[in-house]
Design a protein around this motif. Structure first.
Motif, PDB file in Angstrom:
ATOM      1  N   LYS A   3       0.865  -1.171   0.000  1.00  0.00           N
ATOM      2  CA  LYS A   3       0.000   0.000   0.000  1.00  0.00           C
ATOM      3  C   LYS A   3       0.902   1.221   0.000  1.00  0.00           C
ATOM      4  CE  LYS A   3      -3.814   2.173   2.405  1.00  0.00           C
ATOM      5  NZ  LYS A   3      -4.704   2.068   3.577  1.00  0.00           N
ATOM      6  N   GLU A   5       0.863   5.246   0.276  1.00  0.00           N
ATOM      7  CA  GLU A   5       0.090   6.409   0.665  1.00  0.00           C
ATOM      8  C   GLU A   5       0.975   7.628   0.442  1.00  0.00           C
ATOM      9  OE1 GLU A   5      -2.589   5.064   4.311  1.00  0.00           O
ATOM     10  OE2 GLU A   5      -0.485   4.460   4.514  1.00  0.00           O
ATOM     11  N   LYS A  17      -1.401  12.080 -11.270  1.00  0.00           N
ATOM     12  CA  LYS A  17      -2.408  11.200 -11.870  1.00  0.00           C
ATOM     13  C   LYS A  17      -1.989  10.775 -13.280  1.00  0.00           C
ATOM     14  CE  LYS A  17      -6.521  12.760 -13.152  1.00  0.00           C
ATOM     15  NZ  LYS A  17      -7.933  13.211 -13.125  1.00  0.00           N
ATOM     16  N   PHE A  27      -6.018   2.545 -10.947  1.00  0.00           N
ATOM     17  CA  PHE A  27      -6.989   2.645  -9.855  1.00  0.00           C
ATOM     18  C   PHE A  27      -6.288   3.090  -8.590  1.00  0.00           C
ATOM     19  CE2 PHE A  27      -9.193   1.120  -6.133  1.00  0.00           C
ATOM     20  CZ  PHE A  27     -10.454   1.642  -6.348  1.00  0.00           C
ATOM     21  N   PHE A  28      -6.796   4.163  -8.014  1.00  0.00           N
ATOM     22  CA  PHE A  28      -6.331   4.627  -6.707  1.00  0.00           C
ATOM     23  C   PHE A  28      -7.417   5.499  -6.111  1.00  0.00           C
ATOM     24  CE2 PHE A  28      -4.540   7.346  -9.979  1.00  0.00           C
ATOM     25  CZ  PHE A  28      -4.912   8.618  -9.584  1.00  0.00           C
ATOM     26  N   THR A  29      -7.304   5.725  -4.832  1.00  0.00           N
ATOM     27  CA  THR A  29      -8.266   6.549  -4.112  1.00  0.00           C
ATOM     28  C   THR A  29      -7.554   7.820  -3.670  1.00  0.00           C
ATOM     29  OG1 THR A  29      -9.303   4.528  -3.297  1.00  0.00           O
ATOM     30  CG2 THR A  29      -9.866   6.553  -2.163  1.00  0.00           C
ATOM     31  N   TYR A  30      -8.276   8.926  -3.663  1.00  0.00           N
ATOM     32  CA  TYR A  30      -7.682  10.173  -3.183  1.00  0.00           C
ATOM     33  C   TYR A  30      -8.737  11.009  -2.486  1.00  0.00           C
ATOM     34  CZ  TYR A  30      -9.795  12.505  -7.201  1.00  0.00           C
ATOM     35  OH  TYR A  30     -10.693  13.005  -8.110  1.00  0.00           O
ATOM     36  N   TRP A  31      -8.258  11.879  -1.618  1.00  0.00           N
ATOM     37  CA  TRP A  31      -9.143  12.823  -0.958  1.00  0.00           C
ATOM     38  C   TRP A  31      -8.329  14.027  -0.513  1.00  0.00           C
ATOM     39  CZ3 TRP A  31      -8.273   7.826   0.425  1.00  0.00           C
ATOM     40  CH2 TRP A  31      -7.639   7.570   1.625  1.00  0.00           C
ATOM     41  N   ILE A  60      -3.284  10.361  -1.419  1.00  0.00           N
ATOM     42  CA  ILE A  60      -3.502   9.317  -2.420  1.00  0.00           C
ATOM     43  C   ILE A  60      -3.207   7.971  -1.781  1.00  0.00           C
ATOM     44  CG2 ILE A  60      -2.796   8.397  -4.665  1.00  0.00           C
ATOM     45  CD1 ILE A  60      -1.790  11.245  -5.322  1.00  0.00           C
ATOM     46  N   SER A  61      -4.074   6.997  -2.006  1.00  0.00           N
ATOM     47  CA  SER A  61      -3.883   5.645  -1.500  1.00  0.00           C
ATOM     48  C   SER A  61      -3.936   4.671  -2.674  1.00  0.00           C
ATOM     49  CB  SER A  61      -4.984   5.304  -0.488  1.00  0.00           C
ATOM     50  OG  SER A  61      -4.839   3.989  -0.030  1.00  0.00           O
TER      51      SER A  61
END
Length: 112
Positions: A3, A5, A17, A27-31, A60-61
């Motif tokens: 993982k 981060e 990105k 594919f990744f997750t961000y906030w 970003i994860s």
């Protein structure tokens, strides 16, 4: 599996990105997050001091298979760097298992 981060400048998110897509990390997750940095003094702009202790960043994860680890880190490092204080951090940790809910695949099949 690992993982990754990353906490980066919001202004560098599109560059990161794009760099991730170029190495086929799609594919990744961000906030959006707010953090407190090491810098203790504010910046002065036109005679007004602005606080730099609360910093707006993007988090970003990403979970990648082991062969993708180094190229993913390199892509983030190269795309996110400005050379100035506050470029961010990258953290790497082990993932023991991953499941894709839709197909019930597990392991690296669920990541790719």
């Amino acid at each position: 599996m690992k993982k990754i981060e990353a906490v980066i400048r919001k202004s560098k998110f599109e560059d990161v990105k794009k760099a991730l897509h170029q190495i086929e990390v799609n594919f990744f997750t961000y906030w959006d997050v707010t953090g407190v940095g090491n810098e203790k003094e504010g910046h002065v702009y036109r005679g007004i001091t602005y606080s730099t202790t609360d910093i707006q960043r993007r988090y970003i994860s990403i979970v990648v298979s082991d062969p993708f680890l180094e190229r993913t880190i390199d892509a983030i490092l190269n795309a996110a760097e400005t050379g100035m204080v506050g470029d961010g951090k990258i953290f790497v940790s082990d993932i023991t298992e991953t499941y894709r809910i839709r197909t019930k695949e597990k392991g690296t099949d669920a990541v790719n």
